[in-house]
Every structure is written in structure tokens, then in C-alpha cells.
Design a protein around this motif. Structure first.
Motif, PDB file in Angstrom:
ATOM      1  N   PHE A  27      11.069  -5.983  -9.248  1.00 19.87           N
ATOM      2  CA  PHE A  27      10.935  -4.614  -8.783  1.00 19.87           C
ATOM      3  C   PHE A  27       9.812  -4.476  -7.764  1.00 19.87           C
ATOM      4  O   PHE A  27       8.946  -5.342  -7.668  1.00 19.87           O
ATOM      5  CB  PHE A  27      10.651  -3.671  -9.954  1.00 19.87           C
ATOM      6  N   GLU A  28       9.815  -3.360  -7.036  1.00 19.85           N
ATOM      7  CA  GLU A  28       8.713  -3.020  -6.139  1.00 19.85           C
ATOM      8  C   GLU A  28       7.732  -2.148  -6.911  1.00 19.85           C
ATOM      9  O   GLU A  28       8.111  -1.089  -7.433  1.00 19.85           O
ATOM     10  CB  GLU A  28       9.233  -2.254  -4.919  1.00 19.85           C
ATOM     11  N   ALA A  29       6.470  -2.578  -6.997  1.00 19.25           N
ATOM     12  CA  ALA A  29       5.451  -1.828  -7.732  1.00 19.25           C
ATOM     13  C   ALA A  29       4.628  -0.980  -6.770  1.00 19.25           C
ATOM     14  O   ALA A  29       4.166  -1.468  -5.735  1.00 19.25           O
ATOM     15  CB  ALA A  29       4.534  -2.788  -8.483  1.00 19.25           C
ATOM     16  N   LEU A  30       4.455   0.280  -7.128  1.00 15.45           N
ATOM     17  CA  LEU A  30       3.605   1.204  -6.381  1.00 15.45           C
ATOM     18  C   LEU A  30       2.436   1.552  -7.297  1.00 15.45           C
ATOM     19  O   LEU A  30       2.650   2.052  -8.401  1.00 15.45           O
ATOM     20  CB  LEU A  30       4.383   2.460  -5.990  1.00 15.45           C
ATOM     21  N   GLU A  31       1.218   1.295  -6.847  1.00 11.00           N
ATOM     22  CA  GLU A  31       0.036   1.449  -7.692  1.00 11.00           C
ATOM     23  C   GLU A  31      -0.554   2.854  -7.631  1.00 11.00           C
ATOM     24  O   GLU A  31      -0.668   3.437  -6.559  1.00 11.00           O
ATOM     25  CB  GLU A  31      -1.052   0.465  -7.264  1.00 11.00           C
ATOM     26  N   ALA A  32      -0.957   3.351  -8.804  1.00 12.63           N
ATOM     27  CA  ALA A  32      -1.687   4.614  -8.907  1.00 12.63           C
ATOM     28  C   ALA A  32      -2.772   4.433  -9.958  1.00 12.63           C
ATOM     29  O   ALA A  32      -2.541   3.802 -10.983  1.00 12.63           O
ATOM     30  CB  ALA A  32      -0.748   5.753  -9.288  1.00 12.63           C
ATOM     31  N   ARG A  33      -3.946   4.986  -9.688  1.00 10.04           N
ATOM     32  CA  ARG A  33      -5.065   4.844 -10.615  1.00 10.04           C
ATOM     33  C   ARG A  33      -5.240   6.046 -11.539  1.00 10.04           C
ATOM     34  O   ARG A  33      -6.036   6.021 -12.460  1.00 10.04           O
ATOM     35  CB  ARG A  33      -6.348   4.563  -9.843  1.00 10.04           C
ATOM     36  N   ASP A  34      -4.484   7.118 -11.253  1.00  9.63           N
ATOM     37  CA  ASP A  34      -4.509   8.289 -12.127  1.00  9.63           C
ATOM     38  C   ASP A  34      -3.244   9.111 -11.897  1.00  9.63           C
ATOM     39  O   ASP A  34      -2.422   8.776 -11.032  1.00  9.63           O
ATOM     40  CB  ASP A  34      -5.782   9.129 -11.909  1.00  9.63           C
ATOM     41  N   ALA A  35      -3.103  10.176 -12.666  1.00 11.52           N
ATOM     42  CA  ALA A  35      -1.890  10.997 -12.594  1.00 11.52           C
ATOM     43  C   ALA A  35      -1.718  11.639 -11.228  1.00 11.52           C
ATOM     44  O   ALA A  35      -0.595  11.746 -10.724  1.00 11.52           O
ATOM     45  CB  ALA A  35      -1.933  12.059 -13.687  1.00 11.52           C
ATOM     46  N   ASP A  36      -2.814  12.065 -10.613  1.00 10.83           N
ATOM     47  CA  ASP A  36      -2.712  12.720  -9.307  1.00 10.83           C
ATOM     48  C   ASP A  36      -2.141  11.764  -8.262  1.00 10.83           C
ATOM     49  O   ASP A  36      -1.289  12.156  -7.454  1.00 10.83           O
ATOM     50  CB  ASP A  36      -4.074  13.256  -8.861  1.00 10.83           C
ATOM     51  N   GLU A  37      -2.602  10.515  -8.256  1.00  7.55           N
ATOM     52  CA  GLU A  37      -2.059   9.518  -7.326  1.00  7.55           C
ATOM     53  C   GLU A  37      -0.580   9.265  -7.616  1.00  7.55           C
ATOM     54  O   GLU A  37       0.223   9.119  -6.693  1.00  7.55           O
ATOM     55  CB  GLU A  37      -2.832   8.196  -7.415  1.00  7.55           C
ATOM     56  N   ALA A  38      -0.218   9.222  -8.883  1.00 11.06           N
ATOM     57  CA  ALA A  38       1.176   8.997  -9.261  1.00 11.06           C
ATOM     58  C   ALA A  38       2.064  10.140  -8.777  1.00 11.06           C
ATOM     59  O   ALA A  38       3.144   9.901  -8.215  1.00 11.06           O
ATOM     60  CB  ALA A  38       1.290   8.835 -10.771  1.00 11.06           C
TER      61      ALA A  38
END
Length: 118
Positions: A27-38
Motif C-alpha cells: 500500500f501507499e502510506a501517508l503519514e500524519a502525526r496527529d488527528a489534524d494532519e490526518a
């Protein structure tokens, strides 16, 4: 085109590990460090199919609140919730959401991702 997975984890080492698991599963992973980034990723990147989120993280909401917000706004997105600190009750998970305790079994997590993408 690879299925897109948003990986939400505030601990850098655990984020790297989760991204590696997602990518090794194809899969392609998209990184987020918190809910707002997600949420920003979900709003701006088309075609996201899966959310993989930790429960405990800083910011405006924890992973359970994020999972419920994603279920409400993007019903087709599949959701995996993980935590090393707490096990949510079944009624705390959004519909079709699944939980993995940390440290999670890499094979079982990969299998869940594949099933969700099918």
C-alpha cells in the motif's frame, strides 16, 4: 495504483514501523502525526481507503474521536485503531472499525489491511 492508507502515530519510531508494515503489504502510506494532519490529508488527497490510527496522541482529538469523525465524514474509509495503553470497548469503535493491541502482530495487521482493501 496502490491503495492509500493514512497512518496516524505521534511516536516517530512507531510511525516509521507502521509505515513500513503498510508499504510492505503493498500500500501507499501517508503519514500524519496527529488527528489534524490526518483530517487534512483526508480532505486534500483523493482516494484514501484506510485509516490506521493510534488512540493516544496529542492534539485536538484522540484516535477514537478521529475514527468516529472519519466514519461520519468518509463512510467508505476502513478504520484500524491501535493502542499499547488501552483496549476500547466494542461500542467505542466506529462501525466496521477493528482494534489491534500494541505490539501488534505484523502478519495479522497486514492481513487486515489486505482484507479491507479488497
Amino acid at each position: 495504483m496502490k491503495t492509500k492508507v493514512v497512518v496516524v502515530e505521534d511516536e516517530p519510531l512507531l510511525l516509521m514501523m507502521a509505515v513500513e508494515i503498510v508499504e510492505e503489504a503493498g500500500f501507499e502510506a501517508l503519514e500524519a502525526r496527529d488527528a489534524d494532519e490526518a483530517l487534512l490529508l483526508l480532505e486534500t488527497v483523493p482516494g484514501i481507503r484506510i485509516l490506521l490510527t493510534d488512540i493516544d496522541m496529542p492534539g485536538s482529538m484522540d484516535g477514537l474521536k478521529l475514527a468516529r469523525a472519519v466514519r461520519d465524514r468518509w463512510p467508505p474509509v476502513e478504520i484500524i485503531v491501535v493502542s499499547g495503553m488501552k483496549q476500547p470497548d466494542a461500542d467505542e469503535l466506529p462501525e466496521r472499525g477493528i482494534f489491534f493491541a500494541k505490539p501488534y502482530d505484523v502478519g495479522k495487521l497486514s492481513d487486515a489491511l489486505v482484507r479491507m482493501a479488497a
